[in-house]
Design a protein around this motif. Structure first.
Motif, PDB file in Angstrom:
ATOM      1  N   ALA A 159       0.950  -1.298  -0.287  1.00 27.60           N
ATOM      2  CA  ALA A 159       0.026  -0.308   0.364  1.00 27.60           C
ATOM      3  C   ALA A 159       0.787   1.341   0.133  1.00 27.60           C
ATOM      4  O   ALA A 159       1.902   1.035   0.166  1.00 27.60           O
ATOM      5  CB  ALA A 159      -0.650   0.230   1.299  1.00 27.60           C
ATOM      6  N   ASP A 160       0.787   2.149  -0.634  1.00 27.53           N
ATOM      7  CA  ASP A 160       0.578   3.478  -0.602  1.00 27.53           C
ATOM      8  C   ASP A 160       1.174   4.121   0.982  1.00 27.53           C
ATOM      9  O   ASP A 160       0.262   3.989   1.665  1.00 27.53           O
ATOM     10  CB  ASP A 160       0.360   4.780  -1.075  1.00 27.53           C
ATOM     11  CG  ASP A 160       1.153   5.895  -1.289  1.00 27.53           C
ATOM     12  OD1 ASP A 160       2.287   6.240  -1.539  1.00 27.53           O
ATOM     13  OD2 ASP A 160       0.438   7.184  -1.748  1.00 27.53           O
ATOM     14  N   GLY A 161       2.706   4.248   1.222  1.00 29.52           N
ATOM     15  CA  GLY A 161       2.944   4.779   2.613  1.00 29.52           C
ATOM     16  C   GLY A 161       2.995   3.684   2.935  1.00 29.52           C
ATOM     17  O   GLY A 161       3.067   4.391   4.943  1.00 29.52           O
ATOM     18  N   SER A 162       3.268   2.184   3.126  1.00 29.89           N
ATOM     19  CA  SER A 162       2.691   1.552   4.128  1.00 29.89           C
ATOM     20  C   SER A 162       4.132   1.828   4.756  1.00 29.89           C
ATOM     21  O   SER A 162       5.268   1.169   3.692  1.00 29.89           O
ATOM     22  CB  SER A 162       1.977   0.225   3.346  1.00 29.89           C
ATOM     23  OG  SER A 162       2.638  -0.941   2.538  1.00 29.89           O
ATOM     24  N   VAL A 191       6.732  -2.645   5.120  1.00 31.73           N
ATOM     25  CA  VAL A 191       6.652  -3.458   5.702  1.00 31.73           C
ATOM     26  C   VAL A 191       7.585  -4.382   6.368  1.00 31.73           C
ATOM     27  O   VAL A 191       8.792  -3.706   5.787  1.00 31.73           O
ATOM     28  CB  VAL A 191       6.387  -4.978   4.236  1.00 31.73           C
ATOM     29  CG1 VAL A 191       5.196  -4.133   3.385  1.00 31.73           C
ATOM     30  CG2 VAL A 191       7.101  -4.117   2.937  1.00 31.73           C
ATOM     31  N   LYS A 192       7.564  -5.461   6.675  1.00 26.86           N
ATOM     32  CA  LYS A 192       8.687  -6.461   7.972  1.00 26.86           C
ATOM     33  C   LYS A 192       9.586  -6.846   6.755  1.00 26.86           C
ATOM     34  O   LYS A 192      11.037  -6.300   7.288  1.00 26.86           O
ATOM     35  CB  LYS A 192       8.140  -7.095   8.753  1.00 26.86           C
ATOM     36  CG  LYS A 192       7.622  -6.056  10.146  1.00 26.86           C
ATOM     37  CD  LYS A 192       6.770  -7.925  10.956  1.00 26.86           C
ATOM     38  CE  LYS A 192       6.381  -7.038  11.834  1.00 26.86           C
ATOM     39  NZ  LYS A 192       6.221  -8.119  13.134  1.00 26.86           N
ATOM     40  N   THR A 193       9.425  -7.081   5.425  1.00 24.66           N
ATOM     41  CA  THR A 193      10.427  -7.981   5.031  1.00 24.66           C
ATOM     42  C   THR A 193       9.607  -7.495   3.492  1.00 24.66           C
ATOM     43  O   THR A 193       8.904  -6.902   2.882  1.00 24.66           O
ATOM     44  CB  THR A 193       9.592  -9.792   4.999  1.00 24.66           C
ATOM     45  OG1 THR A 193       8.980  -9.505   4.948  1.00 24.66           O
ATOM     46  CG2 THR A 193      10.523 -10.147   5.646  1.00 24.66           C
ATOM     47  N   ALA A 194      10.868  -7.487   2.468  1.00 24.46           N
ATOM     48  CA  ALA A 194      10.437  -7.014   0.914  1.00 24.46           C
ATOM     49  C   ALA A 194       9.283  -7.767   0.420  1.00 24.46           C
ATOM     50  O   ALA A 194      10.353  -9.412   0.557  1.00 24.46           O
ATOM     51  CB  ALA A 194      12.326  -7.064   1.115  1.00 24.46           C
ATOM     52  N   GLY A 241      14.919   0.382   3.941  1.00 25.97           N
ATOM     53  CA  GLY A 241      14.277   2.041   3.392  1.00 25.97           C
ATOM     54  C   GLY A 241      12.970   2.173   2.147  1.00 25.97           C
ATOM     55  O   GLY A 241      12.376   1.508   2.499  1.00 25.97           O
ATOM     56  N   THR A 242      12.952   2.763   2.236  1.00 22.87           N
ATOM     57  CA  THR A 242      12.072   3.881   1.508  1.00 22.87           C
ATOM     58  C   THR A 242      12.323   3.172   0.423  1.00 22.87           C
ATOM     59  O   THR A 242      13.194   4.380  -0.705  1.00 22.87           O
ATOM     60  CB  THR A 242      11.272   4.807   1.674  1.00 22.87           C
ATOM     61  OG1 THR A 242      10.723   5.592   3.077  1.00 22.87           O
ATOM     62  CG2 THR A 242      10.123   5.338   0.965  1.00 22.87           C
ATOM     63  N   TYR A 243      11.246   2.935  -0.994  1.00 21.20           N
ATOM     64  CA  TYR A 243      11.130   2.922  -2.066  1.00 21.20           C
ATOM     65  C   TYR A 243      10.110   3.641  -2.635  1.00 21.20           C
ATOM     66  O   TYR A 243       9.608   3.684  -2.126  1.00 21.20           O
ATOM     67  CB  TYR A 243      11.008   1.247  -2.062  1.00 21.20           C
ATOM     68  CG  TYR A 243      11.785   0.320  -1.936  1.00 21.20           C
ATOM     69  CD1 TYR A 243      12.958  -0.183  -2.787  1.00 21.20           C
ATOM     70  CD2 TYR A 243      12.558   0.124  -0.938  1.00 21.20           C
ATOM     71  CE1 TYR A 243      14.594  -0.811  -2.552  1.00 21.20           C
ATOM     72  CE2 TYR A 243      13.647  -0.697  -0.010  1.00 21.20           C
ATOM     73  CZ  TYR A 243      14.454  -1.064  -1.010  1.00 21.20           C
ATOM     74  OH  TYR A 243      15.860  -1.578  -0.860  1.00 21.20           O
ATOM     75  N   THR A 244      10.491   3.974  -4.465  1.00 22.00           N
ATOM     76  CA  THR A 244       9.440   4.702  -5.293  1.00 22.00           C
ATOM     77  C   THR A 244       8.746   3.625  -6.607  1.00 22.00           C
ATOM     78  O   THR A 244       9.784   3.626  -6.708  1.00 22.00           O
ATOM     79  CB  THR A 244       9.752   6.056  -5.074  1.00 22.00           C
ATOM     80  OG1 THR A 244      10.547   7.046  -4.260  1.00 22.00           O
ATOM     81  CG2 THR A 244       9.560   7.278  -5.791  1.00 22.00           C
ATOM     82  N   VAL A 245       7.834   3.877  -6.448  1.00 20.46           N
ATOM     83  CA  VAL A 245       7.008   3.256  -7.436  1.00 20.46           C
ATOM     84  C   VAL A 245       6.585   4.047  -8.530  1.00 20.46           C
ATOM     85  O   VAL A 245       5.238   5.144  -8.117  1.00 20.46           O
ATOM     86  CB  VAL A 245       6.316   2.474  -7.271  1.00 20.46           C
ATOM     87  CG1 VAL A 245       5.224   1.458  -8.441  1.00 20.46           C
ATOM     88  CG2 VAL A 245       6.727   1.121  -5.891  1.00 20.46           C
ATOM     89  N   THR A 249       4.748   5.270  -2.513  1.00 21.76           N
ATOM     90  CA  THR A 249       5.726   5.290  -1.515  1.00 21.76           C
ATOM     91  C   THR A 249       5.998   3.799  -1.486  1.00 21.76           C
ATOM     92  O   THR A 249       4.808   3.921  -0.568  1.00 21.76           O
ATOM     93  CB  THR A 249       6.804   6.457  -1.075  1.00 21.76           C
ATOM     94  OG1 THR A 249       5.800   6.661  -0.231  1.00 21.76           O
ATOM     95  CG2 THR A 249       7.713   7.254  -2.275  1.00 21.76           C
ATOM     96  N   PHE A 250       6.429   2.276  -0.512  1.00 25.25           N
ATOM     97  CA  PHE A 250       6.558   2.511   0.908  1.00 25.25           C
ATOM     98  C   PHE A 250       7.662   1.861   0.938  1.00 25.25           C
ATOM     99  O   PHE A 250       8.580   2.408   0.658  1.00 25.25           O
ATOM    100  CB  PHE A 250       5.645   0.409  -0.121  1.00 25.25           C
ATOM    101  CG  PHE A 250       6.810  -0.603  -0.939  1.00 25.25           C
ATOM    102  CD1 PHE A 250       7.424  -0.918  -0.077  1.00 25.25           C
ATOM    103  CD2 PHE A 250       6.930   0.419  -2.077  1.00 25.25           C
ATOM    104  CE1 PHE A 250       8.421  -1.465  -0.847  1.00 25.25           C
ATOM    105  CE2 PHE A 250       7.542  -0.770  -2.997  1.00 25.25           C
ATOM    106  CZ  PHE A 250       8.519  -2.265  -2.243  1.00 25.25           C
ATOM    107  N   SER A 251       8.060   1.686   2.456  1.00 21.99           N
ATOM    108  CA  SER A 251       8.998   1.507   2.950  1.00 21.99           C
ATOM    109  C   SER A 251       9.565  -0.399   3.556  1.00 21.99           C
ATOM    110  O   SER A 251       8.672  -0.864   3.683  1.00 21.99           O
ATOM    111  CB  SER A 251       8.948   2.149   4.105  1.00 21.99           C
ATOM    112  OG  SER A 251       9.064   3.569   3.605  1.00 21.99           O
ATOM    113  N   VAL A 252      10.951  -0.200   3.291  1.00 24.23           N
ATOM    114  CA  VAL A 252      11.298  -2.228   3.839  1.00 24.23           C
ATOM    115  C   VAL A 252      11.702  -1.925   5.640  1.00 24.23           C
ATOM    116  O   VAL A 252      12.572  -1.241   5.012  1.00 24.23           O
ATOM    117  CB  VAL A 252      11.785  -2.636   3.394  1.00 24.23           C
ATOM    118  CG1 VAL A 252      11.806  -4.144   3.546  1.00 24.23           C
ATOM    119  CG2 VAL A 252      10.713  -3.080   2.048  1.00 24.23           C
TER     120      VAL A 252
END
Length: 656
Positions: free
Chosen positions: A43-46, A48-51, A106-110, A127-130
């Protein structure tokens, strides 16, 4: 009340059309995107624990993908996706791409870009973050269409609709009412406009859908990609059909004798032997061939735009074809009738009445098909006024009502219109002076021509030039005489003014129709808003961090204060919970113990306790707090200020 004259009407209609064209050619707003992004995984802005193994997007309708439709960038801006973007599990309303293994926290951009199944480009980023959010150097790339390309593409779409209307309406009018040089110009002009605009759209489409500049219009690699898509194939099919339409025009205005369709002379020819039979056969062939070509041309819009996606496409596409054909017959026929009435070409009342009946049938078809399309594209009464598509649709309905009202006056003038024989009789009995004047003018012209011939015979040298000059003079005199006969019929003048008013409003109506075809349907816009709110159709909550302020008092000295609690992003899944305690003066206040839990009473879930950790004096934080579902949750805060003094406070929060 008298109808407006041309001088008063044209500036008003011109101003309306200019305003609508400005709306048409200005850049599309975000709401003008047709495929609405309804969900993403992650989800946008979420957090997550694992990639995740892949990124998946879900849209409100089918989309067309290219190799670069999905790009996933790490915090340093490096691409981490593997392979091409594709539809997830073959579903056309999804887009997915695999990710490399071992992604760091870190934070990833799609960044995503696609083309709606109804041919309009869409794009965006999220974006979402791992593990935990981080700083990122990536800026969400713009997915805006070049303004010049967008303006030219919008003008081309309007010109294509206008060309189709003139081509269909001009041919139908020539076949059922009156063929003339003026009507031929309308039909041929429509063909040329449609051909030129379709060619321009085909060249512009690559730059339009790939957000390129005007310099890429002649990039043949982009053109090859366009031809492999459904909209590109539709444009190419339109060009092929126009070659058949050119043959049709040559026969209709060539071999098929012009004149009043169904007049006495034509019926007399049809009763005479083989020639009449041949003409009837040619008429049937033209009717069938023209219907096939016109239906095919209309299908190039229906099979590639709104009607081809959404609910009930198997029914919507034939309905849309009928709608376009009815528009062409009605509005294009009006233009043909107007140019006939403005010329000095005689037209019989029966011919106008035939077109009037056909126009009425077309309006009935428009009403039926338009009602279905409105229900399909708008969906709810609220969307009729709450979305851009619904508001444009209301404007279109109002303009149709105006044109129908003007058509009522045109029908009255038509019933008063005299046949050619009646006009000649009336002119003969009531305009003897005009007849004498005309005879005198003719005699003078004959004498002048005779004198000129004599001069030519003596001089010899300029005979060809003088003959041409005399021919032009005679043609001008005949044209002036025809215009005088036209203006002598007050009923024809009244009909001409009424049809002019109808045609002017019809031009504005066509502009509104073009704007509608480029506007996101109300049903899709509503779905997009619901998806963004993360709620049911009746929900109105918006996604984002939730902040609550809870005053507390344990009853002991120094036991009063306020807890400022933030839940981010306040969605189902991973969340970060932060709490800051302050004293009555607003200064940070340290407490020995602070607990926060959430409970979903309706579903009987919880209490779910947060693992708050003290960061500094009066500063607590918990990461990776899992909320299993959206809904109304009860937040319970427990504050202990001493070994024996504590208090519990409750607050309701909305999780999306």
């Amino acid at each position: 009340m008298p109808l407006p004259t041309a001088r008063r009407l044209l500036p008003i209609l011109g101003a309306l059309l200019a305003a609508l064209l400005c709306a048409l050619t200005l850049g599309a707003s975000p709401a003008a995107a047709h495929a609405a992004l309804t969900a993403t995984d992650p989800a946008d802005g979420s957090v997550v624990k694992t990639a995740p193994q892949r990124v998946k997007l879900t849209f409100s309708e089918g989309v067309l993908l290219s190799a670069d439709s999905l790009r996933v960038l790490d915090p340093q801006g490096k691409r981490v996706e593997e392979g091409r973007a594709a539809h997830a599990d073959g579903a056309s309303d999804t887009a997915a791409v695999a990710l490399r293994g071992g992604l760091a926290d870190g934070t990833y951009t799609v960044a995503w870009q696609a083309v709606s199944a109804d041919s309009h480009p869409v794009g965006g980023a999220f974006t979402f973050s791992v593990g935990a959010p981080s700083k990122t150097t990536v800026k969400a790339p713009a997915a805006d269409v070049d303004p010049t390309v967008e303006a030219l593409y919008g003008i081309g779409r309007y010109a294509a609709y206008a060309g189709f209307v003139l081509l269909v309406g001009g041919c139908v009018f020539a076949g059922v009412s009156r063929s003339s040089r003026a009507v031929q110009k309308i039909a041929v002009g429509g063909w040329v406009t449609l051909f030129a605009s379709t060619t321009a759209l085909l060249l512009l489409r690559g730059a339009y859908t790939n957000t390129k500049g005007l310099g890429s219009v002649l990039d043949f690699s982009l053109l090859g990609g366009v031809l492999s898509t459904k909209p590109g194939a539709a444009l190419l099919s339109r060009l092929l059909l126009l070659s058949a339409a050119a043959v049709f025009l040559a026969v209709l205005f060539g071999s098929y004798a012009p004149g009043d369709a169904g007049d006495a002379a034509s019926r007399e020819r049809e009763r005479k032997g083989d020639a009449g039979a041949d003409r009837r056969g040619l008429a049937y062939g033209l009717a069938i061939g023209g219907a096939v070509v016109a239906t095919g041309l209309a299908a190039t819009w229906s099979l590639a735009e709104h009607a081809s996606v959404g609910i009930q496409p198997y029914l919507a596409m034939p309905v849309d074809i009928l709608h376009l054909l009815a528009v062409g017959v009605w509005l294009g026929g009006l233009v043909a009738l107007l140019v006939t009435l403005r010329s000095d070409t005689p037209i019989r009342r029966a011919a106008v009445q035939r077109f009037s009946r056909l126009a009425f049938a077309s309006v009935c078809v428009l009403a039926a098909t338009g009602t279905y399309q409105a229900w399909r594209q708008v969906g709810t009464w609220g969307a009729l006024t709450g979305t851009a598509y619904g508001r444009w649709l209301l404007i279109k309905i109002g303009l149709v009502a105006v044109v129908v009202g003007l058509a009522y006056f045109s029908r009255r003038w038509t019933n008063r219109l005299a046949d050619g024989a009646d006009v000649r009789k009336k002119t003969k009995t009531s305009s003897k002076a005009a007849k004498v004047t005309k005879a005198t003018e003719s005699a003078k012209a004959a004498e002048k021509a005779k004198a000129e011939k004599a001069k030519v015979g003596v001089g010899g040298g300029g005979s060809a030039e003088r003959s041409a000059q005399l021919a032009r003079q005679r043609a001008a005199m005949d044209r002036a005489a025809g215009l005088r006969r036209r203006d002598a019929d007050e009923n024809r003048t009244g009909l001409r003014r009424s049809v002019l008013a109808e045609t002017g409003v019809a031009v504005v109506l066509l502009a509104v129709t073009t704007v509608l075809s480029g506007t996101q349907p109300g049903r899709a816009e509503t779905e997009q808003k619901q998806a963004a709110a993360g709620s049911s159709p009746s929900g109105t909550a918006s996604a984002g961090p939730v902040e609550v302020k809870i005053p507390y008092d344990t009853g002991a000295a120094g036991g009063r204060g306020t807890a400022h609690i933030t839940i981010d992003p306040a969605r189902s899944g991973d969340n970060t919970v932060e709490a800051h305690t302050t004293d009555p003066a607003g200064r940070p206040m340290d407490v020995p113990e602070l607990e926060i839990s959430l409970t979903e009473k309706e579903k009987k879930i919880g209490p779910l306790h947060t693992a708050l950790k003290r960061q500094a004096a009066g500063d607590w934080k918990a990461t990776g707090f899992q909320l299993p579902m959206a809904g109304a949750w009860q937040l319970t805060l427990t504050v202990r200020t001493s070994d024996i003094d504590q208090v519990t406070e409750i607050k309701n929060v909305k999780i999306n």
